[in-house]
Motif scaffolding. Structure first.
Motif, PDB file in Angstrom:
ATOM      1  N   ARG A 181     129.817 -60.187 110.272  1.00  0.00           N
ATOM      2  CA  ARG A 181     129.965 -60.838 108.967  1.00  0.00           C
ATOM      3  C   ARG A 181     131.132 -60.244 108.190  1.00  0.00           C
TER       4      ARG A 181
ATOM      5  N   ASP B 124     134.655 -61.991 106.901  1.00  0.00           N
ATOM      6  CA  ASP B 124     135.015 -61.991 105.482  1.00  0.00           C
ATOM      7  C   ASP B 124     136.378 -61.336 105.260  1.00  0.00           C
TER       8      ASP B 124
ATOM      9  N   ARG C 166     131.289 -67.949 110.511  1.00  0.00           N
ATOM     10  CA  ARG C 166     130.163 -67.676 109.595  1.00  0.00           C
ATOM     11  C   ARG C 166     128.928 -68.487 109.993  1.00  0.00           C
TER      12      ARG C 166
ATOM     13  N   SER D 193     123.724 -67.834 104.273  1.00  0.00           N
ATOM     14  CA  SER D 193     124.982 -67.642 104.998  1.00  0.00           C
ATOM     15  C   SER D 193     125.665 -68.979 105.253  1.00  0.00           C
TER      16      SER D 193
ATOM     17  N   ALA E  91     129.201 -70.183 103.616  1.00  0.00           N
ATOM     18  CA  ALA E  91     130.312 -70.657 104.446  1.00  0.00           C
ATOM     19  C   ALA E  91     130.765 -72.038 103.996  1.00  0.00           C
TER      20      ALA E  91
END
Length: 300
Positions: free
Chosen positions: A196, A200, A237, A262, A266
Protein backbone atom coordinates in the motif's frame (compact mmCIF):
# COMPACT_ATOMS: atom_id res chain seq x y z
CA UNK A 1 -4.02 33.90 8.81
CA UNK A 2 -6.76 31.98 7.01
CA UNK A 3 -7.62 28.36 7.75
CA UNK A 4 -6.31 27.36 4.32
CA UNK A 5 -3.00 29.09 5.02
CA UNK A 6 -2.73 27.37 8.40
CA UNK A 7 -3.40 23.94 6.86
CA UNK A 8 -0.83 24.60 4.15
CA UNK A 9 1.80 25.55 6.72
CA UNK A 10 1.12 22.42 8.73
CA UNK A 11 1.64 20.46 5.53
CA UNK A 12 4.93 22.26 4.88
CA UNK A 13 6.11 21.21 8.34
CA UNK A 14 5.32 17.54 7.69
CA UNK A 15 2.18 17.27 9.83
CA UNK A 16 0.06 15.59 7.15
CA UNK A 17 2.84 13.14 6.36
CA UNK A 18 3.05 12.38 10.08
CA UNK A 19 -0.68 11.66 10.19
CA UNK A 20 -0.32 9.39 7.14
CA UNK A 21 2.27 7.27 8.94
CA UNK A 22 0.04 7.19 12.03
CA UNK A 23 -2.83 5.92 9.88
CA UNK A 24 -0.47 3.30 8.46
CA UNK A 25 0.29 2.16 12.00
CA UNK A 26 -3.43 1.88 12.80
CA UNK A 27 -3.93 -0.11 9.59
CA UNK A 28 -1.14 -2.50 10.53
CA UNK A 29 -2.43 -2.88 14.08
CA UNK A 30 -5.88 -3.83 12.87
CA UNK A 31 -4.86 -6.10 9.99
CA UNK A 32 -2.32 -7.96 12.13
CA UNK A 33 -4.94 -8.60 14.84
CA UNK A 34 -2.49 -7.25 17.41
CA UNK A 35 -5.38 -6.83 19.85
CA UNK A 36 -9.12 -7.48 20.00
CA UNK A 37 -10.98 -6.30 16.89
CA UNK A 38 -12.37 -3.20 18.57
CA UNK A 39 -9.18 -2.32 20.49
CA UNK A 40 -7.01 0.72 19.88
CA UNK A 41 -3.21 0.86 19.67
CA UNK A 42 -1.15 1.93 22.65
CA UNK A 43 -1.61 5.74 22.99
CA UNK A 44 2.11 6.17 23.69
CA UNK A 45 2.90 4.34 20.45
CA UNK A 46 0.43 6.45 18.47
CA UNK A 47 1.89 9.71 19.78
CA UNK A 48 5.44 8.49 19.25
CA UNK A 49 4.78 7.42 15.66
CA UNK A 50 3.09 10.72 14.80
CA UNK A 51 5.86 12.84 16.33
CA UNK A 52 8.62 10.73 14.82
CA UNK A 53 7.17 10.77 11.32
CA UNK A 54 6.50 14.51 11.43
CA UNK A 55 10.01 15.21 12.68
CA UNK A 56 11.70 12.94 10.15
CA UNK A 57 9.77 14.43 7.23
CA UNK A 58 10.64 17.92 8.44
CA UNK A 59 14.33 16.98 8.61
CA UNK A 60 14.13 15.62 5.06
CA UNK A 61 12.73 18.95 3.88
CA UNK A 62 15.10 21.38 5.60
CA UNK A 63 18.08 18.97 5.96
CA UNK A 64 20.58 19.27 8.78
CA UNK A 65 22.42 22.20 7.16
CA UNK A 66 21.78 24.62 4.31
CA UNK A 67 24.49 23.10 2.11
CA UNK A 68 22.49 19.86 1.89
CA UNK A 69 19.33 21.53 0.55
CA UNK A 70 18.20 20.12 -2.79
CA UNK A 71 17.33 22.58 -5.59
CA UNK A 72 14.99 19.94 -7.04
CA UNK A 73 12.80 20.31 -3.95
CA UNK A 74 12.63 24.07 -4.48
CA UNK A 75 11.59 23.54 -8.09
CA UNK A 76 8.94 20.97 -7.19
CA UNK A 77 7.39 22.89 -4.27
CA UNK A 78 8.11 26.63 -4.56
CA UNK A 79 5.39 27.69 -2.10
CA UNK A 80 6.56 25.18 0.50
CA UNK A 81 10.17 26.27 0.32
CA UNK A 82 9.34 29.94 0.22
CA UNK A 83 7.89 29.34 3.70
CA UNK A 84 10.57 26.94 4.92
CA UNK A 85 13.49 29.16 3.88
CA UNK A 86 12.14 31.93 6.14
CA UNK A 87 12.01 29.58 9.12
CA UNK A 88 14.76 27.03 8.45
CA UNK A 89 16.42 27.16 11.86
CA UNK A 90 13.10 27.08 13.69
CA UNK A 91 11.91 24.11 11.63
CA UNK A 92 15.14 22.20 12.27
CA UNK A 93 14.76 22.86 15.99
CA UNK A 94 11.12 21.80 15.94
CA UNK A 95 12.02 18.64 14.04
CA UNK A 96 14.71 17.62 16.53
CA UNK A 97 12.39 18.34 19.47
CA UNK A 98 9.67 16.21 17.84
CA UNK A 99 12.13 13.35 17.30
CA UNK A 100 13.42 13.58 20.90
CA UNK A 101 9.87 13.58 22.26
CA UNK A 102 8.98 10.63 20.03
CA UNK A 103 11.91 8.65 21.38
CA UNK A 104 10.99 9.46 24.98
CA UNK A 105 7.31 8.63 24.61
CA UNK A 106 8.03 5.61 22.41
CA UNK A 107 10.09 3.98 25.16
CA UNK A 108 6.83 3.40 27.05
CA UNK A 109 5.46 1.37 24.10
CA UNK A 110 8.49 -0.65 23.00
CA UNK A 111 12.15 -0.60 24.07
CA UNK A 112 13.11 -0.88 20.40
CA UNK A 113 11.06 2.09 19.22
CA UNK A 114 13.51 4.87 20.27
CA UNK A 115 16.34 3.06 18.48
CA UNK A 116 14.29 2.70 15.33
CA UNK A 117 13.39 6.39 15.40
CA UNK A 118 17.07 7.28 15.66
CA UNK A 119 17.76 5.01 12.67
CA UNK A 120 14.94 6.72 10.77
CA UNK A 121 16.73 10.06 11.12
CA UNK A 122 19.90 8.45 9.77
CA UNK A 123 17.89 6.79 7.01
CA UNK A 124 16.39 10.04 5.76
CA UNK A 125 19.90 11.53 5.57
CA UNK A 126 21.10 8.53 3.51
CA UNK A 127 17.97 8.72 1.34
CA UNK A 128 18.78 12.22 0.09
CA UNK A 129 22.03 13.52 1.62
CA UNK A 130 22.12 16.60 -0.60
CA UNK A 131 21.78 17.70 -4.22
CA UNK A 132 22.36 14.99 -6.79
CA UNK A 133 25.97 14.58 -7.88
CA UNK A 134 27.49 12.31 -10.46
CA UNK A 135 26.34 9.23 -8.56
CA UNK A 136 22.60 8.74 -7.92
CA UNK A 137 21.20 8.85 -4.41
CA UNK A 138 18.65 6.24 -3.24
CA UNK A 139 16.06 8.95 -3.92
CA UNK A 140 17.04 9.00 -7.61
CA UNK A 141 16.64 5.30 -8.41
CA UNK A 142 13.45 4.04 -10.02
CA UNK A 143 11.11 2.44 -7.46
CA UNK A 144 13.95 2.07 -4.92
CA UNK A 145 12.99 5.41 -3.41
CA UNK A 146 9.40 4.18 -2.97
CA UNK A 147 10.50 0.90 -1.41
CA UNK A 148 12.93 2.79 0.85
CA UNK A 149 10.13 5.00 2.19
CA UNK A 150 7.70 2.10 2.54
CA UNK A 151 10.19 -0.01 4.51
CA UNK A 152 10.64 2.86 6.95
CA UNK A 153 6.90 3.26 7.47
CA UNK A 154 6.30 -0.48 7.89
CA UNK A 155 9.23 -0.90 10.28
CA UNK A 156 7.87 1.87 12.46
CA UNK A 157 4.42 0.26 12.49
CA UNK A 158 5.75 -3.20 13.33
CA UNK A 159 8.02 -2.09 16.16
CA UNK A 160 5.36 0.25 17.56
CA UNK A 161 3.09 -2.72 18.21
CA UNK A 162 5.51 -3.71 20.99
CA UNK A 163 5.15 -7.35 19.89
CA UNK A 164 8.88 -7.96 19.44
CA UNK A 165 10.16 -10.56 21.88
CA UNK A 166 10.73 -14.25 22.50
CA UNK A 167 8.04 -16.67 21.39
CA UNK A 168 6.54 -18.51 24.34
CA UNK A 169 4.47 -21.66 23.97
CA UNK A 170 2.61 -24.09 26.11
CA UNK A 171 4.05 -27.61 26.53
CA UNK A 172 1.43 -29.09 24.19
CA UNK A 173 2.07 -26.55 21.39
CA UNK A 174 4.51 -27.27 18.57
CA UNK A 175 6.92 -24.44 17.80
CA UNK A 176 5.76 -23.98 14.20
CA UNK A 177 2.13 -23.90 15.30
CA UNK A 178 3.00 -20.93 17.49
CA UNK A 179 4.86 -19.27 14.63
CA UNK A 180 1.90 -19.63 12.30
CA UNK A 181 -0.56 -18.44 14.90
CA UNK A 182 1.38 -15.43 16.20
CA UNK A 183 3.93 -14.34 13.62
CA UNK A 184 2.16 -15.10 10.35
CA UNK A 185 -0.53 -12.43 10.91
CA UNK A 186 2.22 -9.86 11.55
CA UNK A 187 4.11 -10.85 8.40
CA UNK A 188 0.96 -10.79 6.26
CA UNK A 189 -0.09 -7.37 7.56
CA UNK A 190 3.42 -6.00 7.07
CA UNK A 191 3.47 -7.19 3.45
CA UNK A 192 0.06 -5.68 2.75
CA UNK A 193 1.04 -2.36 4.29
CA UNK A 194 4.33 -2.38 2.37
CA UNK A 195 2.45 -2.74 -0.92
CA UNK A 196 0.00 0.00 0.00
CA UNK A 197 2.70 2.50 0.95
CA UNK A 198 4.77 1.74 -2.16
CA UNK A 199 1.74 2.45 -4.36
CA UNK A 200 0.95 5.66 -2.47
CA UNK A 201 4.56 6.80 -2.79
CA UNK A 202 4.39 6.22 -6.54
CA UNK A 203 1.29 8.43 -6.72
CA UNK A 204 2.99 11.18 -4.70
CA UNK A 205 5.83 11.25 -7.25
CA UNK A 206 3.37 12.46 -9.88
CA UNK A 207 3.31 15.90 -8.23
CA UNK A 208 7.08 16.22 -8.74
CA UNK A 209 7.37 14.81 -12.25
CA UNK A 210 8.71 17.95 -13.93
CA UNK A 211 11.33 18.70 -11.27
CA UNK A 212 12.35 15.04 -11.02
CA UNK A 213 12.84 14.84 -14.79
CA UNK A 214 14.88 18.05 -14.80
CA UNK A 215 17.18 16.98 -11.94
CA UNK A 216 17.70 13.31 -12.76
CA UNK A 217 15.41 11.59 -10.26
CA UNK A 218 13.87 8.56 -11.93
CA UNK A 219 10.31 7.69 -10.96
CA UNK A 220 7.50 5.78 -12.59
CA UNK A 221 5.92 9.12 -13.48
CA UNK A 222 9.04 10.25 -15.35
CA UNK A 223 9.30 6.84 -17.06
CA UNK A 224 5.74 6.33 -18.34
CA UNK A 225 4.03 9.65 -17.70
CA UNK A 226 1.70 10.94 -14.95
CA UNK A 227 -1.54 9.63 -16.50
CA UNK A 228 -0.34 6.07 -16.94
CA UNK A 229 1.30 6.11 -13.52
CA UNK A 230 -1.97 7.12 -11.86
CA UNK A 231 -3.84 4.39 -13.76
CA UNK A 232 -1.31 1.75 -12.73
CA UNK A 233 -1.42 2.94 -9.11
CA UNK A 234 -5.22 2.87 -8.96
CA UNK A 235 -5.23 -0.67 -10.37
CA UNK A 236 -2.61 -1.67 -7.81
CA UNK A 237 -4.71 -0.21 -5.00
CA UNK A 238 -7.63 -2.39 -6.13
CA UNK A 239 -5.32 -5.42 -6.06
CA UNK A 240 -4.19 -4.53 -2.53
CA UNK A 241 -7.84 -4.32 -1.46
CA UNK A 242 -8.42 -7.82 -2.82
CA UNK A 243 -5.33 -9.13 -1.07
CA UNK A 244 -6.57 -7.70 2.23
CA UNK A 245 -9.66 -9.88 1.91
CA UNK A 246 -7.69 -12.95 0.82
CA UNK A 247 -4.50 -12.77 2.88
CA UNK A 248 -5.01 -10.77 6.08
CA UNK A 249 -5.74 -12.85 9.17
CA UNK A 250 -7.72 -10.17 10.99
CA UNK A 251 -11.41 -10.69 11.86
CA UNK A 252 -13.73 -10.51 8.85
CA UNK A 253 -15.21 -7.15 9.89
CA UNK A 254 -11.75 -5.58 9.86
CA UNK A 255 -10.77 -7.14 6.52
CA UNK A 256 -14.01 -6.15 4.80
CA UNK A 257 -13.90 -2.62 6.18
CA UNK A 258 -10.31 -2.05 5.05
CA UNK A 259 -10.99 -3.57 1.62
CA UNK A 260 -14.04 -1.34 1.09
CA UNK A 261 -12.34 1.91 2.14
CA UNK A 262 -9.27 0.97 0.08
CA UNK A 263 -11.43 0.62 -3.04
CA UNK A 264 -13.23 3.88 -2.24
CA UNK A 265 -9.92 5.67 -1.73
CA UNK A 266 -8.54 4.35 -5.01
CA UNK A 267 -11.69 5.40 -6.86
CA UNK A 268 -11.45 8.89 -5.38
CA UNK A 269 -8.03 9.30 -7.01
CA UNK A 270 -9.62 8.65 -10.39
CA UNK A 271 -12.65 10.91 -10.00
CA UNK A 272 -11.31 13.51 -7.57
CA UNK A 273 -10.76 17.16 -8.45
CA UNK A 274 -7.79 18.02 -10.63
CA UNK A 275 -5.26 20.66 -9.70
CA UNK A 276 -4.87 19.79 -6.03
CA UNK A 277 -1.63 18.02 -5.02
CA UNK A 278 -2.06 14.27 -5.05
CA UNK A 279 0.17 13.90 -1.99
CA UNK A 280 -2.30 15.85 0.13
CA UNK A 281 -5.12 13.61 -1.06
CA UNK A 282 -3.02 10.51 -0.31
CA UNK A 283 -2.17 11.69 3.21
CA UNK A 284 -5.68 12.83 4.14
CA UNK A 285 -7.24 9.82 2.42
CA UNK A 286 -5.35 7.24 4.49
CA UNK A 287 -6.22 9.10 7.69
CA UNK A 288 -9.89 9.15 6.68
CA UNK A 289 -9.77 5.43 5.91
CA UNK A 290 -8.28 4.64 9.33
CA UNK A 291 -10.94 6.74 11.08
CA UNK A 292 -13.79 5.16 9.14
CA UNK A 293 -12.56 1.59 9.69
CA UNK A 294 -12.01 2.23 13.40
CA UNK A 295 -15.53 3.63 13.74
CA UNK A 296 -17.10 0.76 11.81
CA UNK A 297 -15.22 -1.89 13.78
CA UNK A 298 -16.10 -0.22 17.08
CA UNK A 299 -19.78 -0.16 16.16
CA UNK A 300 -19.70 -3.71 14.79
Amino acid sequence: MTLRSLLDRLGHLGAWAGLYVTAAYVCFWQLSAAGPANSWPNPAALISVMLAATGVYAIDRVKIADRFLDPADFAAHPARYAFLRKHTLAVRGMAMVAVAMAMGVGAFASPLLPWLIALSVLGVIVYAPGPRGRLPRPKDLLLLKNVFVACGVVSLAVVATAMIGPISRAPHEAFWEVVRARLAPIADAAALLLLRVIVDAVVCDIDDVDADAAYGTHTLATAIGPGRTLAVAIAARFVVAGLILAVARAPSAVRVAWAVVSVAGAASLAIGPRGRPLKTRIDVGFVAEAVVVSAVVALA
